[in-house]
Design a protein around this motif. Structure first.
Motif, PDB file in Angstrom:
ATOM      1  N   ILE A 193       0.863  -1.187   0.000  1.00 59.33           N
ATOM      2  CA  ILE A 193       0.000   0.000   0.000  1.00 59.33           C
ATOM      3  C   ILE A 193       0.893   1.229   0.000  1.00 59.33           C
ATOM      4  CG2 ILE A 193      -1.720   1.305   1.277  1.00 59.33           C
ATOM      5  CD1 ILE A 193      -2.768  -1.319   2.362  1.00 59.33           C
ATOM      6  N   ILE A 194       0.646   2.128  -0.928  1.00 55.63           N
ATOM      7  CA  ILE A 194       1.415   3.364  -1.026  1.00 55.63           C
ATOM      8  C   ILE A 194       0.532   4.503  -0.535  1.00 55.63           C
ATOM      9  CG2 ILE A 194       2.623   4.932  -2.563  1.00 55.63           C
ATOM     10  CD1 ILE A 194       3.093   2.533  -4.407  1.00 55.63           C
ATOM     11  N   PHE A 195       0.999   5.193   0.541  1.00 54.85           N
ATOM     12  CA  PHE A 195       0.237   6.315   1.074  1.00 54.85           C
ATOM     13  C   PHE A 195       1.196   7.429   1.451  1.00 54.85           C
ATOM     14  CE2 PHE A 195       1.390   3.725   4.633  1.00 54.85           C
ATOM     15  CZ  PHE A 195       1.720   4.629   5.630  1.00 54.85           C
ATOM     16  N   GLY A 196       0.652   8.603   1.686  1.00 57.14           N
ATOM     17  CA  GLY A 196       1.472   9.747   2.065  1.00 57.14           C
ATOM     18  C   GLY A 196       0.641  11.013   2.103  1.00 57.14           C
ATOM     19  N   THR A 197       1.291  12.149   1.960  1.00 57.72           N
ATOM     20  CA  THR A 197       0.604  13.443   1.947  1.00 57.72           C
ATOM     21  C   THR A 197       1.124  14.275   0.781  1.00 57.72           C
ATOM     22  OG1 THR A 197       2.239  14.447   3.410  1.00 57.72           O
ATOM     23  CG2 THR A 197       0.290  13.494   4.456  1.00 57.72           C
ATOM     24  N   LYS A 198       0.300  15.212   0.371  1.00 56.74           N
ATOM     25  CA  LYS A 198       0.687  16.150  -0.682  1.00 56.74           C
ATOM     26  C   LYS A 198       0.155  17.526  -0.314  1.00 56.74           C
ATOM     27  CE  LYS A 198       0.615  17.065  -5.599  1.00 56.74           C
ATOM     28  NZ  LYS A 198       0.190  16.702  -6.907  1.00 56.74           N
ATOM     29  N   GLY A 199       0.952  18.550  -0.552  1.00 63.05           N
ATOM     30  CA  GLY A 199       0.555  19.913  -0.233  1.00 63.05           C
ATOM     31  C   GLY A 199       0.035  20.658  -1.444  1.00 63.05           C
ATOM     32  N   ARG A 259      -2.866  33.492   1.025  1.00 60.29           N
ATOM     33  CA  ARG A 259      -2.722  32.115   0.563  1.00 60.29           C
ATOM     34  C   ARG A 259      -3.287  31.127   1.567  1.00 60.29           C
ATOM     35  NH1 ARG A 259       3.564  32.283  -1.390  1.00 60.29           N
ATOM     36  NH2 ARG A 259       3.236  33.604  -3.204  1.00 60.29           N
ATOM     37  N   LYS A 260      -3.721  29.997   1.038  1.00 57.78           N
ATOM     38  CA  LYS A 260      -4.195  28.884   1.858  1.00 57.78           C
ATOM     39  C   LYS A 260      -3.376  27.655   1.468  1.00 57.78           C
ATOM     40  CE  LYS A 260      -8.299  26.109   2.809  1.00 57.78           C
ATOM     41  NZ  LYS A 260      -9.724  25.907   2.485  1.00 57.78           N
ATOM     42  N   ARG A 261      -2.712  27.050   2.447  1.00 51.62           N
ATOM     43  CA  ARG A 261      -1.919  25.840   2.216  1.00 51.62           C
ATOM     44  C   ARG A 261      -2.676  24.660   2.819  1.00 51.62           C
ATOM     45  NH1 ARG A 261       3.262  25.116   0.864  1.00 51.62           N
ATOM     46  NH2 ARG A 261       3.699  27.310   1.252  1.00 51.62           N
ATOM     47  N   VAL A 262      -3.029  23.690   1.975  1.00 48.93           N
ATOM     48  CA  VAL A 262      -3.780  22.515   2.398  1.00 48.93           C
ATOM     49  C   VAL A 262      -2.913  21.281   2.197  1.00 48.93           C
ATOM     50  CG1 VAL A 262      -5.858  21.135   2.019  1.00 48.93           C
ATOM     51  CG2 VAL A 262      -5.953  23.615   1.744  1.00 48.93           C
ATOM     52  N   THR A 263      -2.837  20.458   3.234  1.00 51.30           N
ATOM     53  CA  THR A 263      -2.132  19.183   3.148  1.00 51.30           C
ATOM     54  C   THR A 263      -3.174  18.080   3.107  1.00 51.30           C
ATOM     55  OG1 THR A 263      -0.297  20.080   4.423  1.00 51.30           O
ATOM     56  CG2 THR A 263      -0.417  17.687   4.243  1.00 51.30           C
ATOM     57  N   LYS A 264      -3.100  17.227   2.079  1.00 53.26           N
ATOM     58  CA  LYS A 264      -4.090  16.159   1.911  1.00 53.26           C
ATOM     59  C   LYS A 264      -3.431  14.790   2.022  1.00 53.26           C
ATOM     60  CE  LYS A 264      -7.316  18.760  -0.913  1.00 53.26           C
ATOM     61  NZ  LYS A 264      -8.136  18.764  -2.116  1.00 53.26           N
ATOM     62  N   PHE A 265      -4.162  13.856   2.618  1.00 56.37           N
ATOM     63  CA  PHE A 265      -3.722  12.470   2.705  1.00 56.37           C
ATOM     64  C   PHE A 265      -3.944  11.813   1.352  1.00 56.37           C
ATOM     65  CE2 PHE A 265      -4.708   7.973   3.380  1.00 56.37           C
ATOM     66  CZ  PHE A 265      -3.560   7.568   4.049  1.00 56.37           C
ATOM     67  N   THR A 266      -2.944  11.062   0.880  1.00 56.44           N
ATOM     68  CA  THR A 266      -3.056  10.397  -0.418  1.00 56.44           C
ATOM     69  C   THR A 266      -2.922   8.891  -0.249  1.00 56.44           C
ATOM     70  OG1 THR A 266      -0.693  10.595  -0.846  1.00 56.44           O
ATOM     71  CG2 THR A 266      -2.102  12.372  -1.656  1.00 56.44           C
ATOM     72  N   LEU A 267      -3.649   8.166  -1.066  1.00 62.17           N
ATOM     73  CA  LEU A 267      -3.567   6.709  -1.124  1.00 62.17           C
ATOM     74  C   LEU A 267      -3.409   6.334  -2.586  1.00 62.17           C
ATOM     75  CD1 LEU A 267      -3.757   4.045   0.463  1.00 62.17           C
ATOM     76  CD2 LEU A 267      -6.214   4.094   0.051  1.00 62.17           C
ATOM     77  N   VAL A 309      -3.619   9.295  -4.954  1.00 59.06           N
ATOM     78  CA  VAL A 309      -4.917   9.950  -5.126  1.00 59.06           C
ATOM     79  C   VAL A 309      -5.220  10.722  -3.843  1.00 59.06           C
ATOM     80  CG1 VAL A 309      -7.391   9.617  -5.490  1.00 59.06           C
ATOM     81  CG2 VAL A 309      -5.740   8.145  -6.664  1.00 59.06           C
ATOM     82  N   PRO A 310      -5.362  12.058  -3.914  1.00 55.03           N
ATOM     83  CA  PRO A 310      -5.684  12.820  -2.700  1.00 55.03           C
ATOM     84  C   PRO A 310      -7.099  12.485  -2.224  1.00 55.03           C
ATOM     85  CG  PRO A 310      -5.642  14.257  -4.619  1.00 55.03           C
ATOM     86  CD  PRO A 310      -5.201  12.908  -5.084  1.00 55.03           C
ATOM     87  N   LEU A 311      -7.203  12.100  -0.942  1.00 55.73           N
ATOM     88  CA  LEU A 311      -8.501  11.672  -0.416  1.00 55.73           C
ATOM     89  C   LEU A 311      -9.180  12.725   0.458  1.00 55.73           C
ATOM     90  CD1 LEU A 311      -7.708   7.961   0.470  1.00 55.73           C
ATOM     91  CD2 LEU A 311      -8.882   8.867  -1.526  1.00 55.73           C
TER      92      LEU A 311
END
Length: 119
Positions: free
Chosen positions: A2-8, A32-40, A43-45
């Motif tokens: 399983i490949i997961f992580g975060t992306k800004g 500015r708004k900086r959003v960090t999303k969990f990815t699987l 794919v940002p979830l």
């Protein structure tokens, strides 16, 4: 496996003319708004965190602000007058126009004689 992580992600919400708290110049600031999303599987979830900030385009100084202050500044950029909850000592008080700044010739309702952009 399983490949997961975060992306800004970085979103530009508005550009305002404010007096900079660092250099003291009336200059454009980007909100500015900086959003960090969990990815699987790349794919940002869903968003994990959100942070708001401004950056002076004259000196490059950045500062973090709260969501309420960002909402107030965004409302001011949209045409609101006051900025409740924003402290003037931090350089984010009343928006002040730059010296010798003229009206926007692209703005509707600008009936200045000799305006080349008016139809």
């Amino acid at each position: 496996m399983i490949i997961f992580g975060t992306k800004g992600y970085l979103y530009q919400l508005a550009i305002l003319t404010l007096v900079c708290g660092q250099c003291g110049n009336p200059a454009a600031h980007t909100l500015r708004k900086r959003v960090t999303k969990f990815t699987l599987f790349f794919v940002p979830l869903f968003p994990v965190s959100s942070k708001y900030g401004t950056q002076c385009t004259f000196c490059g100084a950045e500062s973090q602000i709260t969501q309420q202050q960002a909402d107030a500044l965004q409302a001011q950029a949209a045409g609101g007058q006051g900025v409740p909850g924003v402290q003037g000592g931090q350089g984010y008080g009343q928006s002040q126009p730059a010296p010798n700044q003229q009206g926007n010739p692209f703005q509707q309702g600008n009936n200045t004689p000799g305006n080349p952009y008016q139809r």
